[in-house]
Structure formats: structure tokens, C-alpha cells
Write an enzyme that holds these catalytic residues in place. Structure first.
Site, PDB file in Angstrom:
ATOM      1  N   ASP A  83      -8.894  -9.204  -6.380  1.00  0.00           N
ATOM      2  CA  ASP A  83      -8.154 -10.343  -6.502  1.00  0.00           C
ATOM      3  C   ASP A  83      -8.249 -11.356  -5.425  1.00  0.00           C
ATOM      4  OD1 ASP A  83      -5.550 -11.841  -7.473  1.00  0.00           O
ATOM      5  OD2 ASP A  83      -4.355 -10.716  -5.891  1.00  0.00           O
ATOM      6  N   HIS A 184       2.235 -18.287  -5.123  1.00  0.00           N
ATOM      7  CA  HIS A 184       2.513 -16.850  -4.526  1.00  0.00           C
ATOM      8  C   HIS A 184       3.927 -16.891  -3.841  1.00  0.00           C
ATOM      9  CE1 HIS A 184      -2.019 -16.938  -4.994  1.00  0.00           C
ATOM     10  NE2 HIS A 184      -1.533 -15.969  -5.826  1.00  0.00           N
ATOM     11  N   LYS A 188       9.249 -19.898  -4.723  1.00  0.00           N
ATOM     12  CA  LYS A 188       8.148 -20.611  -5.633  1.00  0.00           C
ATOM     13  C   LYS A 188       8.699 -22.229  -5.712  1.00  0.00           C
ATOM     14  CE  LYS A 188       6.800 -16.629  -7.955  1.00  0.00           C
ATOM     15  NZ  LYS A 188       5.420 -16.341  -7.309  1.00  0.00           N
ATOM     16  N   HIS A 215      -1.671 -16.889 -12.069  1.00  0.00           N
ATOM     17  CA  HIS A 215      -1.271 -15.999 -10.630  1.00  0.00           C
ATOM     18  C   HIS A 215       0.202 -16.731 -10.266  1.00  0.00           C
ATOM     19  CE1 HIS A 215      -5.060 -14.753  -8.928  1.00  0.00           C
ATOM     20  NE2 HIS A 215      -5.521 -15.208 -10.414  1.00  0.00           N
ATOM     21  N   GLY A 216       0.777 -15.907  -9.442  1.00  0.00           N
ATOM     22  CA  GLY A 216       1.972 -16.525  -8.961  1.00  0.00           C
ATOM     23  C   GLY A 216       3.097 -16.169 -10.039  1.00  0.00           C
ATOM     24  N   ASN A 258      -0.395 -12.236 -13.220  1.00  0.00           N
ATOM     25  CA  ASN A 258      -0.367 -11.768 -11.885  1.00  0.00           C
ATOM     26  C   ASN A 258       0.874 -11.505 -11.238  1.00  0.00           C
ATOM     27  OD1 ASN A 258      -3.349 -11.833 -12.256  1.00  0.00           O
ATOM     28  ND2 ASN A 258      -3.659 -12.483 -10.346  1.00  0.00           N
ATOM     29  N   ASP A 260       2.941  -9.528  -8.089  1.00  0.00           N
ATOM     30  CA  ASP A 260       2.826  -8.752  -7.045  1.00  0.00           C
ATOM     31  C   ASP A 260       4.341  -8.939  -6.149  1.00  0.00           C
ATOM     32  OD1 ASP A 260       2.496  -7.199  -4.626  1.00  0.00           O
ATOM     33  OD2 ASP A 260       1.091  -8.826  -3.819  1.00  0.00           O
ATOM     34  N   ARG A 264       6.902  -5.956  -4.611  1.00  0.00           N
ATOM     35  CA  ARG A 264       7.188  -5.641  -3.439  1.00  0.00           C
ATOM     36  C   ARG A 264       8.737  -5.759  -3.227  1.00  0.00           C
ATOM     37  NH1 ARG A 264       3.182  -9.534   0.046  1.00  0.00           N
ATOM     38  NH2 ARG A 264       1.150  -8.846  -0.849  1.00  0.00           N
ATOM     39  N   ARG A 285       9.882  10.704   1.936  1.00  0.00           N
ATOM     40  CA  ARG A 285       9.603  10.896   0.386  1.00  0.00           C
ATOM     41  C   ARG A 285      11.094  10.424  -0.138  1.00  0.00           C
ATOM     42  NH1 ARG A 285       7.930  17.024   1.356  1.00  0.00           N
ATOM     43  NH2 ARG A 285       9.595  16.795   2.420  1.00  0.00           N
TER      44      ARG A 285
HETATM   45  P1  13P Z   1       3.168 -13.394  -7.138  1.00  0.00           P
HETATM   46  O1  13P Z   1       3.417 -13.734  -5.609  1.00  0.00           O
HETATM   47  O2  13P Z   1       3.956 -14.351  -7.910  1.00  0.00           O
HETATM   48  O3  13P Z   1       3.718 -12.000  -7.523  1.00  0.00           O
HETATM   49  O4  13P Z   1       1.796 -13.728  -7.524  1.00  0.00           O
HETATM   50  C1  13P Z   1       0.745 -12.717  -7.385  1.00  0.00           C
HETATM   51  C2  13P Z   1      -0.658 -13.154  -7.603  1.00  0.00           C
HETATM   52  O5  13P Z   1      -0.731 -13.984  -8.006  1.00  0.00           O
HETATM   53  C3  13P Z   1      -1.813 -12.132  -7.208  1.00  0.00           C
HETATM   54  O6  13P Z   1      -2.986 -12.826  -7.185  1.00  0.00           O
HETATM   55  O1  G3H Z   2      -2.165 -13.230  -4.301  1.00  0.00           O
HETATM   56  C1  G3H Z   2      -1.611 -12.539  -3.610  1.00  0.00           C
HETATM   57  C2  G3H Z   2      -1.351 -11.098  -3.648  1.00  0.00           C
HETATM   58  O2  G3H Z   2       0.214 -11.357  -3.835  1.00  0.00           O
HETATM   59  C3  G3H Z   2      -1.915 -10.523  -2.638  1.00  0.00           C
HETATM   60  O3  G3H Z   2      -1.245 -10.538  -1.494  1.00  0.00           O
HETATM   61  O4  G3H Z   2      -3.132 -11.067   0.140  1.00  0.00           O
HETATM   62  O5  G3H Z   2      -0.668 -10.157   0.931  1.00  0.00           O
HETATM   63  O6  G3H Z   2      -2.440  -8.596  -0.262  1.00  0.00           O
HETATM   64  P1  G3H Z   2      -2.021 -10.233  -0.112  1.00  0.00           P
HETATM   65 ZN    ZN Z   3      -3.018 -14.812  -7.071  1.00  0.00          ZN
END
Ligand code: 13P
Ligand code: G3H
Ligand code: ZN
Length: 316
Positions: A83, A184, A188, A215-216, A258, A260, A264, A285
Site C-alpha cells: 500500500d 485517509h 474526512k 482509497h480512503g 481500501n 483501514d 482500527r 488475550r
Molecule cells: P481509510 O483511512 O479510509 O481506511 O483508507 C485506507 C486506505 O486508503 C489505505 O490505503
Molecule cells: O493509506 C494509509 C493506510 O491507512 C496505512 O496507514 O501508513 O499508518 O500504516 P499507515
Molecule cells: Zn490509501
């Protein structure tokens, strides 16, 4: 089945109006949560690793975890994807490390420079049987390791559809991440979410059959935002992309989405809840386990939005 590239996944996703989820992994629990959901839903999967993840967990640990996931689930096509690779050297290293897909993100560079770097990565990656995602236009927001533009400037940085055609022709990249107003992280939008889905449609019209990437794309679900805030967090102004917009985009030409931040937030919300409700708990655990379950539930939910449940077999 070994790790696969994304070619077949994108072909099927494009032709059938769904998208494959690309989820970021940083440790074992996150990976297990994702994979458990994918296996139950029989969906194709892209596990993606950022430069920060490589630095945090080390590539050999992450690769070891992913190798186990692949070996235990031969009926699930799994791609291991870099990524936001920022340089040719990073992308080359990942090709050499066994990634089946790499993203080169030179989107902050001038157009011609972005083309030159991307082309170089494509030549190396293709010579080693690895597919390449590139990016044109700039996402808003700023996240660690990923430079974006300020929210105010987003409109100026949306992907230009004519440039997208020229970029794809000149670089030979296999998929293209486009800027349509997403960013990201968990913050947003300040007021109403505004996405330029028309930009995606215009690019799709000019590049028939070509897979686009969003993305994002986290949605910052209210349930998890509320849990985080209830149990000591402070993210009242967090706001994501409406899931209805994601559903629309995947029916256009968006084949990879994408996610992430939503993972989280699910993990953080659950851990905060355990800590708040059981202040005497100190066994990792007992909080990472519920966190892993929260990730699994979140991924299952996402697969419904992306429409890729039950599609594993056709993507092999
Ligand atoms: P988010 O922060 O919206 O989850 O996007 C993740 C992303 O684009 C990783 O490349
Ligand atoms: O694009 C960003 C992803 O959320 C990954 O984030 O660079 O903090 O691992 P990171
Ligand atoms: Zn991204």
C-alpha cells in the site's frame, strides 16, 4: 493455492459490479480477524501492507502470518499488496519479498514524473509477474507516511479523466487509484460528505474495462465512534464516506476498496470497552481477542457493502 495477483479478481469484480476489499494489516490479530470473516463469507481478499506496517511489524513476521492464512485457506484467493509504495526502491524490495501486487504512489509528483516512476515500477514488477496499482490525483488529509492535500484544496486535486487515459496508456499500470474527494483517516469531512462520483464515472467511460481503486474509503460507523467516545476516547468530529457512496462506486468501475480506519476504530472501540468495564484486566488475550472479533464483524459488514461475499471461487 499460493498467493495470487489481482488480475482475475478485478476482471470478475468489473464484470459483475462488485469490489474486492483491501484491508490493511499490521499484526496477527488484525490479519486473523480479516481472514476469519473472509473465509466465512467465501470472498476474495487483498491484504495490504503499508510502509509503516513493514517498519512496525517487520516484513518477515507479516509474511509469515500471511503465509499461514494462505496455507490454511486454499479455497480463498489472497493477494499480498504493498500500500502506497513511495519509491521505485520500496516497490522493487516488495516484488523481491514476494508481494503479488504493489502500489506505486507518486501522485504528489508532477504528472510527467509520476508517469516516469510508475513506468519504471511497472517494467520491473511485470518482469517478475507482479501487478501494479498507481495513483493519479491527490487524496485529501494527511496521514502518517501518506501525504495528501488539505480538505480545502480537494476539488483542485481530483483526478483529471483525460490525464487518467494518458497515464494508463503511458505507464501500463494494471489499476488506477483515483481521487474523488476521499481522504485517509477518521476525519474526512467537516460538514456534509461530498464525493465526486461523477469523476469516477467519467474516468470509467474513458477507460472501458479498466479497474479503478478507491482509497480512503472507511465510513467511520456511528456505533464505533460512539463506543470510542463513551469509553474515554475523544473523536466526536470523526466522519467517513457514506456506505451508500461506496455501493454506487463499486457498480461503476471501482474494483478495489481500501479500508483501514474502520478496522482500527473497531479494534480500538472494543479494547477501550474492555478496559473501561474490567479495569483489573491485564491479560492481552482478554482484550485483543474481543478486538479481533470486532474486526471480523466489521469486515463481514464491509463485504456486504462491497458485494463480494461468495465470490472467492470465481476469482481463483
Ligand atoms: P481509510 O483511512 O479510509 O481506511 O483508507 C485506507 C486506505 O486508503 C489505505 O490505503
Ligand atoms: O493509506 C494509509 C493506510 O491507512 C496505512 O496507514 O501508513 O499508518 O500504516 P499507515
Ligand atoms: Zn490509501
Amino acid at each position: 493455492m499460493a498467493l495470487v495477483g489481482t488480475k482475475k479478481m478485478f476482471e470478475m469484480a468489473y464484470n459483475n459490479g462488485y469490489a474486492v476489499g483491501a484491508f490493511n494489516v499490521n499484526n496477527m490479530e488484525i490479519t486473523q480477524g480479516i481472514v476469519e470473516a473472509i473465509v466465512e463469507e467465501k470472498a476474495p481478499l487483498i491484504l495490504q501492507i503499508s510502509r509503516g506496517a513493514r517498519e512496525y511489524a517487520s516484513m518477515s513476521y507479516l509474511k509469515g502470518i500471511i503465509d499461514v492464512a494462505v496455507a490454511e485457506n486454499p479455497d480463498i484467493p489472497i493477494a499480498m499488496h504493498l500500500d502506497h509504495g513511495d519509491t521505485f526502491e520500496t516497490c522493487k524490495q516488495c516484488v523481491d519479498d514476494g508481494f503479488t501486487s504493489v502500489m506505486v504512489d507518486a501522485s504528489s509528483k508532477p504528472f510527467e514524473e509520476n508517469i516516469a516512476i510508475t513506468k519504471k515500477v511497472v517494467e520491473y514488477a511485470h518482469a517478475h509477474g507482479v501487478v501494479v496499482e498507481a495513483e493519479l490525483g491527490q487524496l485529501g488529509g494527511i496521514e502518517e507516511d501518506v501525504v495528501g492535500v488539505s480538505h480545502e484544496d480537494i476539488a483542485k486535486h481530483l483526478t483529471n479523466p483525460d490525464e487518467a487515459v494518458e497515464f494508463v496508456e503511458k505507464t501500463g499500470c494494471d489499476s488506477l487509484a483515483v481521487a474523488c474527494g476521499t481522504s485517509h483517516g477518521a476525519y474526512k469531512f467537516k460538514t456534509e460528505p461530498t464525493l465526486a462520483l461523477d469523476v469516477i464515472q467519467k474516468i470509467a467511460d474513458k477507460l472501458p474495462g479498466y479497474p479503478l481503486v478507491m482509497h480512503g474509503s472507511s465510513s467511520v460507523l456511528k456505533e464505533f465512534k460512539d463506543l470510542i467516545n463513551k469509553y474515554g476516547g475523544d473523536m466526536p468530529d470523526a466522519m467517513g464516506v457514506p456506505e451508500s457512496a461506496i455501493s454506487e462506486a463499486v457498480k461503476m468501475a471501482v474494483c478495489k476498496v481500501n479500508i483501514d480506519t474502520d478496522l482500527r476504530m473497531a479494534l480500538t472501540a472494543k479494547i477501550r470497552q474492555v478496559f473501561a468495564e474490567k479495569p483489573r484486566e491485564f491479560d492481552p488475550r482478554k482484550y485483543l481477542g474481543p478486538g479481533r472479533q470486532a474486526i471480523k464483524d466489521m469486515v463481514k459488514h464491509k463485504l456486504q457493502i462491497l458485494g463480494c461475499s461468495g465470490k472467492a471461487a470465481e476469482c481463483m
